[in-house]
Design an enzyme around this catalytic site. Structure first.
Site, PDB file in Angstrom:
ATOM      1  N   HIS A   1      34.939 -32.892 -49.523  1.00 14.32           N
ATOM      2  CA  HIS A   1      36.326 -32.707 -49.076  1.00 14.32           C
ATOM      3  C   HIS A   1      36.745 -33.953 -48.304  1.00 14.32           C
ATOM      4  CE1 HIS A   1      39.653 -30.975 -46.715  1.00 14.32           C
ATOM      5  NE2 HIS A   1      39.662 -29.959 -47.556  1.00 14.32           N
TER       6      HIS A   1
ATOM      7  N   ASP B   1      28.880 -29.649 -43.752  1.00 14.78           N
ATOM      8  CA  ASP B   1      30.217 -29.073 -43.802  1.00 14.78           C
ATOM      9  C   ASP B   1      30.077 -27.665 -44.381  1.00 14.78           C
ATOM     10  OD1 ASP B   1      32.755 -28.207 -44.445  1.00 14.78           O
ATOM     11  OD2 ASP B   1      33.309 -29.973 -45.623  1.00 14.78           O
TER      12      ASP B   1
ATOM     13  N   GLN C   1      33.010 -23.573 -46.440  1.00 18.70           N
ATOM     14  CA  GLN C   1      33.042 -22.618 -47.542  1.00 18.70           C
ATOM     15  C   GLN C   1      31.785 -21.752 -47.612  1.00 18.70           C
ATOM     16  OE1 GLN C   1      35.719 -22.117 -49.223  1.00 18.70           O
ATOM     17  NE2 GLN C   1      36.901 -23.932 -48.676  1.00 18.70           N
TER      18      GLN C   1
ATOM     19  N   LYS D   1      39.243 -19.861 -42.217  1.00 17.55           N
ATOM     20  CA  LYS D   1      38.668 -19.496 -43.509  1.00 17.55           C
ATOM     21  C   LYS D   1      37.735 -18.285 -43.399  1.00 17.55           C
ATOM     22  CE  LYS D   1      38.736 -24.317 -45.142  1.00 17.55           C
ATOM     23  NZ  LYS D   1      39.860 -24.250 -46.089  1.00 17.55           N
TER      24      LYS D   1
ATOM     25  N   CYS E   1      42.042 -31.418 -51.945  1.00 12.95           N
ATOM     26  CA  CYS E   1      41.490 -32.393 -50.994  1.00 12.95           C
ATOM     27  C   CYS E   1      40.153 -32.956 -51.479  1.00 12.95           C
ATOM     28  CB  CYS E   1      41.335 -31.776 -49.598  1.00 12.95           C
ATOM     29  SG  CYS E   1      42.906 -31.391 -48.807  1.00 12.95           S
TER      30      CYS E   1
END
Length: 420
Positions: free
Chosen positions: A128, A205, A208, A231, A374
């Site tokens: 991302h 990261d 998700q 999220k 992104c």
């Protein structure tokens, strides 16, 4: 998990999300844009309302009752997040506005002091932009070199290529846990172990992954991990950075101001202990409290249950998409191995532009994402200018997937009649 159990799980939670019970263009809302942001349950909305209605005050600075209650709720949220990701200490959780700020915090506070000319930073082509641009800026400031892990034939993280990039010059590895475009679940535990073998630090990261599966930062062994609250059923404006305690203590402040100080003199200052050293100024108090409520909500359901449920939904989604000849999906096929990807499908439909497709589906009450998500470098790498993306969460159902497939077929037929 059976289809009946799967349906029951969705049925249990949907009443908790008031936004889902509305019509868009006179059609029931089907929200398939969860990778961009999730919807918020009543428990989170009520936590925000309660803070502003009963406890609104600044934290840490006051001894009056409202300030004490606000501080307790704010710091209580930190405890909840620390337990949620299995941090060894509450001091290892730093509240930020979002994951982007958390990555920038590491890039400046740690990167400026530790990355030098000739050092190498390993990323992947699927990152991302939030996990790409801060490292580009650090490389420009420091003279470091960026290297990128490519994809396998099944569009997953190429572990062999990663191994070939590691060397004694590797200073940092920063990779996504779950790709927001490909949906692949990367082998982060092995990535971390290999990086540590050459003396490199690792940032994950987890935007998700934290909302969708159990996460144990101590088991992963990563040096830092970042996630966004919005999220994972929390409010916007609240994310967090996990960092190993000794590493965070070695890092200088990222921003200066109130809250992050111990003593201030005209010519110098000393700084507060962790985590407040990295939380300058009045924080997003209500948002952090809302994030704590979201953590409670997810924990009460059980992340194992959420993950298993979403795997079932994902397999079903891909089975249905495979019946449409015009659809090309990206990333690994979950029907070959349901454990290798997350609950999202990025796809193209021949000559139909994803933005046009999204517009038509919106008329049917269906919200999907269209664009580069992104991940512009990744889209160039896979040869797609943009893709459509349907991303699911635990409040979505097979019936919604069926309705989405019907509308998708109708949209493809509509554009086919125009373009001939």
């Amino acid at each position: 998990m059976t289809a009946i159990q799967e349906k029951t799980l969705a049925a249990k939670v949907r009443a908790d999300f008031p936004i889902l019970h509305q019509e868009i263009h006179e059609k029931p809302l089907i929200y398939f844009d969860n990778a961009a942001t999730s919807q918020k349950p009543n428990a989170v909305l009520e936590a925000l309302q309660h803070y502003y209605e009963f406890d609104n005050a600044n934290v840490h600075r006051g001894v009056h009752t409202l300030s004490s209650r606000a501080t307790d709720a704010y710091e209580g949220a930190r405890d909840k997040v620390a337990a949620f990701v299995k941090a060894a200490s509450r001091q290892e959780i730093v509240f930020t506005r979002n994951a982007s700020e958390a990555i920038n915090l590491v890039a400046y506070a740690w990167g400026n002091a530790n990355v030098q000319v000739g050092d190498e930073i390993i990323l992947s082509v699927m990152e991302h932009h939030s996990n790409l641009i801060p490292w580009q800026l650090l490389a420009q400031r420091s003279g470091a070199v960026l290297k990128f892990v490519e994809l396998t034939e099944t569009q997953e993280f190429d572990l062999d290529h990663y191994k070939s990039l590691l060397s004694d010059k590797t200073k940092l590895v920063s990779v996504v846990h779950v790709s927001n475009t490909l949906g692949c679940i990367n082998p982060v535990q092995e990535i971390v172990q290999l990086a540590h073998h050459v003396g490199a630090r690792v940032l994950i990261d987890a935007c998700q992954s934290v909302p969708h599966m159990p996460i144990d930062v101590q088991s992963l062994g990563c040096d830092w991990l970042v996630a966004s609250g919005h999220k994972m059923c929390g409010p916007t404006g609240a994310g967090f950075l996990y960092g190993k305690l000794d590493l965070l203590r070695s890092m200088p402040p990222f921003l200066g101001g109130g809250e992050m100080i111990a003593d201030v003199f005209l010519d110098h200052s000393t700084y507060a202990d962790l985590p407040h050293k990295f939380e300058a100024g009045t924080p997003a108090i209500a948002e952090a409290i809302g994030l704590g409520a979201a953590v409670d909500y997810l924990s009460n359901i059980g992340m194992d249950k959420i993950h298993a449920y979403e795997q079932e939904l994902t397999s079903y989604l891909f089975q249905q998409l495979a019946q449409i000849p015009e659809v090309k999906t990206y990333g690994p096929n979950p029907n070959a191995d349901a454990s290798n990807r997350a609950a999202l499908a990025s796809f193209t439909t021949g000559a139909v532009h994803p933005h046009d497709l999204s517009t038509i589906l919106d008329q049917a009450g269906i919200a999907i994402r269209a664009g580069h998500h992104c991940t512009q470098p990744l889209h160039r790498h896979i040869g797609a200018q943009s893709t459509a993306r349907a991303s699911l969460y635990f409040y979505n159902t097979r019936e919604e997937i069926d309705a989405f497939i019907v509308s998708l077929k109708e949209a493809i037929e509509f554009f086919g009649s125009i373009f001939g």
